[in-house]
Design a protein around this motif. Structure first.
Motif, short mmCIF file in Angstrom:
data_model
loop_
_atom_site.label_atom_id
_atom_site.label_comp_id
_atom_site.label_asym_id
_atom_site.label_seq_id
_atom_site.Cartn_x
_atom_site.Cartn_y
_atom_site.Cartn_z
N THR A 132 9.53 51.85 5.97
CA THR A 132 9.61 52.77 4.68
C THR A 132 7.99 53.13 4.36
O THR A 132 7.18 52.32 4.55
N ALA A 133 7.44 54.22 4.19
CA ALA A 133 6.33 54.51 4.08
C ALA A 133 6.20 55.08 2.92
O ALA A 133 6.23 56.69 2.07
N TRP A 134 4.70 55.01 2.15
CA TRP A 134 4.66 55.59 0.87
C TRP A 134 4.39 56.45 0.33
O TRP A 134 3.44 57.28 1.28
N ASP A 135 5.31 57.57 -0.46
CA ASP A 135 5.08 58.36 -0.30
C ASP A 135 3.70 59.00 -1.39
O ASP A 135 4.87 59.15 -2.69
N PRO A 136 2.96 59.17 -1.67
CA PRO A 136 2.12 59.21 -2.99
C PRO A 136 2.21 60.60 -3.83
O PRO A 136 1.27 61.10 -4.78
N THR A 137 2.72 61.71 -3.47
CA THR A 137 2.58 62.66 -3.27
C THR A 137 3.89 62.88 -4.41
O THR A 137 4.47 63.62 -5.87
N SER A 138 4.77 61.43 -4.78
CA SER A 138 5.94 61.53 -5.85
C SER A 138 5.54 60.36 -6.10
O SER A 138 5.38 59.63 -5.79
N PRO A 139 5.22 60.84 -7.88
CA PRO A 139 4.42 59.41 -8.89
C PRO A 139 6.14 58.06 -8.00
O PRO A 139 7.34 57.98 -8.21
N ALA A 140 5.75 57.21 -8.28
CA ALA A 140 6.79 55.74 -8.93
C ALA A 140 6.99 55.44 -9.69
O ALA A 140 6.42 56.35 -10.88
N PHE A 141 7.89 55.33 -9.93
CA PHE A 141 9.08 55.16 -11.48
C PHE A 141 9.43 53.53 -11.63
O PHE A 141 9.61 53.52 -11.03
N ILE A 142 9.76 54.10 -12.45
CA ILE A 142 10.83 52.03 -13.04
C ILE A 142 12.16 52.97 -14.13
O ILE A 142 12.29 53.60 -14.77
N ILE A 143 13.02 51.66 -13.20
CA ILE A 143 14.05 51.90 -13.60
C ILE A 143 14.72 50.26 -14.61
O ILE A 143 14.84 49.64 -14.20
N LYS A 144 15.32 50.88 -16.02
CA LYS A 144 15.09 50.08 -16.76
C LYS A 144 16.91 49.20 -16.66
O LYS A 144 17.61 50.24 -15.71
N ASN A 145 16.87 47.96 -16.90
CA ASN A 145 18.04 47.97 -16.80
C ASN A 145 18.77 46.63 -17.91
O ASN A 145 17.70 46.38 -18.48
N HIS A 146 19.40 45.98 -18.29
CA HIS A 146 19.06 45.28 -19.51
C HIS A 146 19.19 44.21 -19.61
O HIS A 146 18.81 43.31 -20.84
N HIS A 147 18.49 43.96 -18.28
CA HIS A 147 17.86 42.52 -18.26
C HIS A 147 16.29 42.26 -17.92
O HIS A 147 16.18 41.59 -16.96
N GLY A 148 16.10 43.66 -17.80
CA GLY A 148 14.80 43.80 -16.64
C GLY A 148 14.34 44.89 -16.76
O GLY A 148 14.95 46.04 -17.43
N ALA A 149 13.09 45.64 -15.43
CA ALA A 149 13.47 46.43 -14.79
C ALA A 149 12.74 46.35 -13.49
O ALA A 149 11.82 45.82 -12.99
N THR A 150 12.52 46.79 -12.94
CA THR A 150 12.38 47.78 -11.57
C THR A 150 11.51 48.62 -11.27
O THR A 150 12.25 49.87 -11.87
N LEU A 151 10.05 48.16 -10.51
CA LEU A 151 9.40 49.11 -9.72
C LEU A 151 9.78 49.49 -8.70
O LEU A 151 9.90 49.71 -7.45
#
Length: 728
Positions: free
Chosen positions: A152-171
């Protein structure tokens, strides 16, 4: 014999739902304050990154300049710091394999150190590259089971985002997915390639018009998403919905969409609460949701974002579909994205509104007030007309899937025949071009409504056509054949590539005439006249549902690819393979892989449906019918012993017995064709599913519908359409 009581859950579905979390007051925040707060967007980067790093990254995002690998560690550190501030404990490379959905593998920021403790670590290497197992995703033969490496290769044209869940979050870091041998195994890579192909050709064309302030041309998309909501009480009582996403059984209810009262009707409170929640979450992730409303079918709704860069729009569509499915459960609902969850009423599409824009803010498909004078617009519009005509088969193949076959070609928007609706104004202008020089445009006027208290409305120069699969709608084309569950990436790969090819050809034709000393306006007019003369057969402004259009389309030589297998076979055509090769979008191996995957997915989809259908028929519907037969036979015997002549019951007994006999015969045939996969190759299996299995499934369903109407209400083992569609 015991009676079935599972359907009494309709009472619970009607009145016992409650919000599981997220109090309503939290959903009323100022949109300007929350929009994009969970994305690593330009505002965050300005705050977190040094100016030189930000400028270099911005040049990559906005101008397509090569990414400087030296930036990775700096960006990674800033991204990790921001993510941790928002509660993230893990990161993932978020990508779109050829399954039609997304994939992710979560890694913790925490790394053990030499002292026996742990530190939060995220390096430039972690950001730029990941390594999922490529053999475990569809590859169409590019990767064998024992050849697992993929990147997998980072696509800098699409911003990273955070998905929240009940016990934390994931980048979540949007990435491309490729094999160890370099082939694209996802939807993102060919989409980015196709956008670059169009960018190059569009800039060539703009140079003819002496447009010099443009550094980049990109395609924009706004995809309208249709969907159904059903109460989870019903969903989990339907093995077909759980397993396949659609109802394999279900008789036509007394009321469907005939009254036309659901479309744009008042949104039910429970549904509106759900929609508000979906929008709130979408805003926080930077998804520009604009519209919500009831759709045509009962239980059907729509959500639509505004236009974005095609790559970002494709990512946002995948995010939004996941939000919609996850959020529904909070409201005791299930979101159905299948193209045809219910027979006999409208299915769900995803209208792909497509246009071309420049980084200077110009929409190349904006006709202006006098489109007959706007030669630049007419040039790009003519390129689209040529592209759709020359590559009708590719457009149809780009939306081919077993689920979408239930919509396309079934007297439901849109038909399987690809055609373009231009409207009266543009059709008239192109007819003028074919006859000579365009002199005028049909103008807009004002529409009076007969009451002094109502305003005079500006009326467009042309009407709209809801039966057209590819319609011009003001400053964009609406490709309405995309299915509700499908990724919009591949349809836009095809659109971008075929239009790039047409722009290339038209630009070269004009350049040739200019080299022969022909004046520019004369050269341009000659090329446009030739395009319309050759490709006007694709323009159709009438009713796409009529039999007359089917016959007329055949006379015009247009394709009518009614099902997925007919359409996917066209991907193998050498001219289509050469097109993708020429513009460096898909090489021959990548294209062949996609065709193989589409055949494989078709076979597996129908096979799963057939197995589910047989299981439900054998273990649920047939036993229910036999129980009713037993009750009827017992009633007849008791009545006769009591000296009563039960003529009506005997007649009912004979009718039901006849249906049971028919049902068992049809079921036995389905079991036989299910046991025979049709051959050893995926192609043989797919054709067996289409030609043998689907007709057998439909035969079982037809008799089951009769039984549903014959059996007592408390004896039928499945929630019925009238409950699933209307109880909210």
């Amino acid at each position: 014999m015991t009676k079935n009581s599972r359907r009494y859950d309709v009472i619970a579905a009607a009145k016992s739902w409650s919000l599981h979390d997220t109090p309503a007051q939290q959903l009323t925040a100022d949109i300007n304050e929350i929009f994009g707060e969970h994305t690593f967007n330009m505002e965050v980067m300005r705050e977190k990154l040094p100016k030189d790093v930000l400028q270099s990254l911005q040049d990559t995002i906005d101008k397509g300049k090569p990414l400087d690998p030296k930036l990775a560690d700096v960006v990674a550190m800033a991204m990790k710091e921001w993510a941790v501030e928002h509660g993230s404990t893990h990161f993932t490379h978020w990508f779109q394999p050829l399954t039609g959905s997304t994939a992710e593998k979560h890694d913790s920021f925490v790394t053990p150190n030499a002292g026996g403790g742990a530190v939060a670590k995220f390096s430039g290497k972690d950001l730029i590259q990941g390594e999922p197992d490529a053999s475990s995703f569809p590859s169409g033969g590019i990767r064998a089971t024992f050849e697992a490496r993929g990147y997998t290769a980072w696509d800098p044209t699409s911003p990273a985002f955070i998905i929240k869940n009940h016990h934390g979050a994931t980048l979540c870091i949007p990435t491309a997915f490729a094999s160890w041998t370099g082939e694209a195994l996802d939807n993102k890579i060919p989409l980015l390639r196709s956008m670059e192909a169009l960018n190059q050709q569009a800039q060539r064309a703009l140079a003819l018009f002496e447009v010099t302030n443009v550094h980049k041309v990109y395609t924009t998309v706004g995809a309208e998403q249709e969907y159904f909501l059903v109460d989870e009480e019903f969903f989990y009582r339907r093995p077909d919905l759980v397993t396949t996403g659609r109802t394999l059984f279900g008789a036509k209810p007394p009321r469907g969409q005939e009254l036309e009262d659901h479309y744009f009707g008042s949104i039910p409170e429970r549904v509106l609460a759900y929609m508000t929640d979906v929008e709130y979450q979408s805003y926080r992730l930077g998804v520009p949701v604009k519209t919500r409303h009831n759709e045509v079918a009962p239980g059907q709704y729509e959500i639509a974002p505004i236009f974005e860069n095609s790559n970002l729009a494709a990512d946002h569509q995948q995010i939004m579909m996941q939000i919609m499915k996850n959020t529904a459960r909070k409201y005791g609902l299930v979101c159905l994205l299948h193209e045809k969850p219910f027979a006999g009423i409208n299915g769900s599409g995803k209208h792909n509104n497509w246009s071309m824009s420049t980084d200077s803010g110009m929409n190349l498909l904006e006709p202006g007030e006098t489109p007959h004078d706007n030669m630049q617009f007419l040039f790009f519009c003519a390129a689209v007309i040529q592209a759709v005509d020359e590559y009708q088969d590719l457009l149809r193949a780009s939306v081919a899937a077993a689920a979408n076959d239930h919509r396309l070609g079934a007297n439901e928007a849109p038909p399987a025949i690809m055609s373009i609706f231009l409207g009266d104004q543009l059709t008239d202008i192109f007819e003028q071009i074919e006859r000579g020089k365009p002199e005028s445009s049909k103008s807009k006027d004002l529409l009076g409504l007969g009451s002094p208290v109502l305003p005079h409305l500006p009326r467009h120069a042309g009407d709209r056509n809801r039966t057209s699969p590819f319609a011009f709608t003001g400053n964009k084309f609406e490709f309405r054949a995309v299915g509700a569950s499908q990724s919009i990436s591949f349809p836009n790969v095809v659109l971008n590539t075929i239009v790039a090819a047409a722009i290339d050809e038209l630009t070269s034709a004009v350049e040739t005439k200019l080299q022969a000393k022909m004046p520019f306006e004369q050269a341009l007019h000659a090329v446009l006249k030739e395009v319309i003369g050759k490709h006007k057969r694709i323009i159709f402004n009438g009713d796409g549902y009529t039999e007359e259009w089917q016959q007329e389309a055949a006379r015009r030589g247009l394709f009518n690819l009614r099902n997925t297998l007919e359409a996917v076979e066209r991907l193998h055509e050498s001219r289509n393979a050469k097109l993708f090769e020429k513009y460096h979008v898909l090489n021959a191996r990548e294209l062949e892989a996609r065709a193989e995957i589409m055949f494989d997915q078709y076979f597996k989809t129908v096979n799963i449906e057939a197995e589910t259908s047989a299981m439900m028929a054998q273990t649920m519907i047939l036993p229910a019918a036999v129980r009713y037969l037993h009750d009827l036979a017992t009633t007849v015997n008791v009545a006769k012993q009591s000296g009563v002549n039960p003529n009506g019951v005997v007649k009912t007994l004979n009718e039901v017995n006849g249906l049971v006999d028919e049902f068992k015969t049809a079921l036995d045939k389905l079991l036989v064709v299910n046991a025979d996969l049709g051959g050893d190759t995926v192609h043989e299996k797919a054709y067996h599913m289409r030609d043998k299995v689907l007709p057998a499934m439909n035969a079982v369903r037809a008799i089951a519908s009769k039984l549903e109407k014959a059996l007592p209400d408390d004896n039928w083992p499945l929630p019925v359409y009238s409950e699933m569609l209307f109880v909210k």
